[in-house]
Design a protein around this motif. Structure first.
Motif, PDB file in Angstrom:
ATOM      1  N   ASP A 253      41.449  36.077  38.783  1.00 22.48           N
ATOM      2  CA  ASP A 253      39.926  36.052  38.172  1.00 22.48           C
ATOM      3  C   ASP A 253      39.618  34.829  37.590  1.00 22.48           C
ATOM      4  O   ASP A 253      38.647  34.750  36.929  1.00 22.48           O
ATOM      5  CB  ASP A 253      39.699  37.395  37.217  1.00 22.48           C
TER       6      ASP A 253
ATOM      7  N   LEU B 169      42.567  41.235  34.130  1.00 26.07           N
ATOM      8  CA  LEU B 169      42.596  41.453  35.721  1.00 26.07           C
ATOM      9  C   LEU B 169      43.852  40.797  36.157  1.00 26.07           C
ATOM     10  O   LEU B 169      44.425  41.743  36.882  1.00 26.07           O
ATOM     11  CB  LEU B 169      41.553  40.490  36.565  1.00 26.07           C
TER      12      LEU B 169
ATOM     13  N   GLN C 115      35.127  36.769  36.977  1.00 21.42           N
ATOM     14  CA  GLN C 115      35.926  37.632  36.144  1.00 21.42           C
ATOM     15  C   GLN C 115      36.279  38.861  36.747  1.00 21.42           C
ATOM     16  O   GLN C 115      36.410  40.039  36.081  1.00 21.42           O
ATOM     17  CB  GLN C 115      34.970  37.876  34.674  1.00 21.42           C
ATOM     18  N   GLY C 116      36.334  38.929  38.083  1.00 16.83           N
ATOM     19  CA  GLY C 116      36.945  40.219  38.649  1.00 16.83           C
ATOM     20  C   GLY C 116      35.904  41.254  38.989  1.00 16.83           C
ATOM     21  O   GLY C 116      36.177  42.374  39.371  1.00 16.83           O
TER      22      GLY C 116
ATOM     23  N   ASP D  80      38.776  36.279  42.835  1.00 17.60           N
ATOM     24  CA  ASP D  80      37.379  36.802  42.446  1.00 17.60           C
ATOM     25  C   ASP D  80      37.111  36.031  40.974  1.00 17.60           C
ATOM     26  O   ASP D  80      37.712  36.572  40.052  1.00 17.60           O
ATOM     27  CB  ASP D  80      37.194  38.368  42.101  1.00 17.60           C
TER      28      ASP D  80
END
Length: 450
Positions: free
Chosen positions: A228, A442, A212-213, A209
């Motif tokens: 991330d 993350l 930035q998660g 992702d």
């Protein structure tokens, strides 16, 4: 007489209220009986009006002529079974000689109007037998999954189809899939349902992702690895490729190809291995593929490395128990080299509302033109509605039940003990320590390369 009139008015009012507020309850209490009677009474005349009858055979005409009887009428398909369901009726028809399943499918819209049903779909069960599903109300307006679901390993119920049946994401049948959709179209809810369905299973979840998660970090307790940013994603994908190669070595060592071993016991993938030797299957969820494929540099080694790893996992990962879920707003050649090759390996296709026809063609252009038209006609106000298809050309209109981020996080936290520790991915296990108001990393930094 007055009491009977009052009771009748109350029953009609209750039926109208149920039909408005609780269509499922109305269907089960009133609608199914009325619809069954309507279908049985109108069946012969409707089939004749829809040109779904065949003239009598020659021997029947000859028999009528010999016995001096009137000529027999044309015959419609014979009803083998009429079965009520929680969303409609299921008719199983035996076709007459000369009829084809396509004839029933072509007349589905006329059957819908003639029987006063919400929708009609049909499929061929075997030669000469067709199943016609009649939907009594709009099941996608307020999605309610049935209480009994056919859950199996690596088979997740994620949505409801427009004919009332459940749409499953079966990884063993369709290993890799692509999910497209514009902003606010329902991709995130679909992904949450997928993670929530996989959480109770013995499977490792790996997430990428690059926002930035923000989408996957709330579900991190159930993830064995998370990335991330593109740098960490590149290292994570390389680790997955290395795991895939190790699993193939394990399968090779356990194939046991001798004359004393039955054909069914020869191992060709992880599902042929004994339970105590079978590696944990891995589902890789990529939230926004464009963040991995787009690059400001003309020749970006990191970008080429990521796409190469994804293509290798898509081509070779199934037998090693590694499955891909690729999500994005667009997935065309503008993302660079290798994207078309990657898309060709993604058998399952799901398209939510898209902003242009080209985006729909990216998903279904090589599958079905009808699916492309259906994808661009999804209204913006009905979030979560999507078109799901596969390489066979079949497609369905589906809608996932609304699952909030809190609900999905609670399910992942409840099943956090099922999160497997994979040695190859230990460096990418999400760090969950931290206090409110402090930015939490993350994933651990990508291992340094020499």
């Amino acid at each position: 007489m007055t009491g009977f009139t009052v009771a009748l008015v109350l029953v009609v009012a209750a039926a109208g209220l149920l039909r408005w507020r609780r269509p499922t309850w109305y269907w089960l209490s009133f609608g199914v009986t009325l619809a069954a009677l309507r279908v049985l009474v109108r069946y012969a005349s409707v089939m004749d009006a829809c040109d779904l009858t065949v003239p009598p055979s020659r021997w029947r005409l000859a028999l009528a002529r010999i016995t001096n009887r009137p000529a027999p009428a044309s015959r419609p398909p014979r009803i083998l079974r009429l079965r009520p369901t929680r969303t409609g009726l299921v008719l199983r028809l035996k076709l007459r000689p000369g009829q084809d399943a396509f004839d029933i499918a072509a007349a589905s819209d006329r059957l819908r109007h003639s029987f006063s049903m919400y929708g009609v779909t049909c499929r061929e069960l075997r030669s000469g037998v067709v199943e016609v599903r009649l939907t009594g109300y709009d099941v996608l307006k307020r999605v309610q999954m049935p209480a009994k679901l056919d859950t199996r390993p690596m088979r997740v119920p994620v949505a409801l189809r427009e004919d009332g049946s459940v749409h499953y994401r079966d990884y063993r049948a369709i290993p890799h899939a692509l999910t497209l959709g514009a902003t606010e179209s329902g991709k995130s809810v679909y992904q949450r349902n997928l993670v929530a369905g996989l959480a109770p299973m013995d499977v490792a979840l790996v997430g990428i992702d690059c926002k930035q998660g923000v989408e996957l970090f709330p579900l991190a307790r159930r993830f064995s690895a998370l990335a991330d940013n593109p740098d960490t994603a590149a290292e994570l994908l390389d680790a997955l490729v290395a795991r895939m190669q190790d699993v193939y070595q394990l399968i090779r060592a356990e194939q046991r190809i001798t004359s004393a071993v039955a054909d069914a016991e020869i191992a060709a993938d992880i599902w042929d291995l004994p339970d105590h030797l079978r590696p944990t299957p891995v589902v890789v969820l990529v939230d926004e593929v464009a963040e991995l494929a787009l690059s400001t540099k003309k020749n970006d080694p990191r970008r080429d490395r990521i796409i190469k790893a994804l293509v290798r996992l898509a081509q070779l990962g199934r037998a090693a128990g590694i499955y891909l879920e690729i999500c994005g707003q667009r997935f065309g050649s503008e993302l660079g080299d290798g994207i078309t090759m990657l898309r060709a390996q993604l058998t399952g296709r799901t398209a939510h509302r898209v902003n242009d026809e080209a985006s729909a063609k990216m998903a279904f252009g090589d599958i079905s033109t009808d699916a492309v038209l259906a994808a661009i006609q999804i209204p913006a106000e009905i979030r979560g509605t999507a078109i799901a298809g596969d390489s066979t050309g079949g497609w369905h209109r589906i809608r996932a039940p609304h699952t909030s981020l809190r609900q999905a996080a609670n399910i992942c936290n409840r099943h956090a003990h099922r999160t497997p520790d994979l040695p190859e991915l230990a460096a990418f296990r999400p760090e969950l320590t931290g206090t409110s108001g402090v930015r939490v990393s993350l994933s651990k930094p990508a291992p340094a390369t020499t």
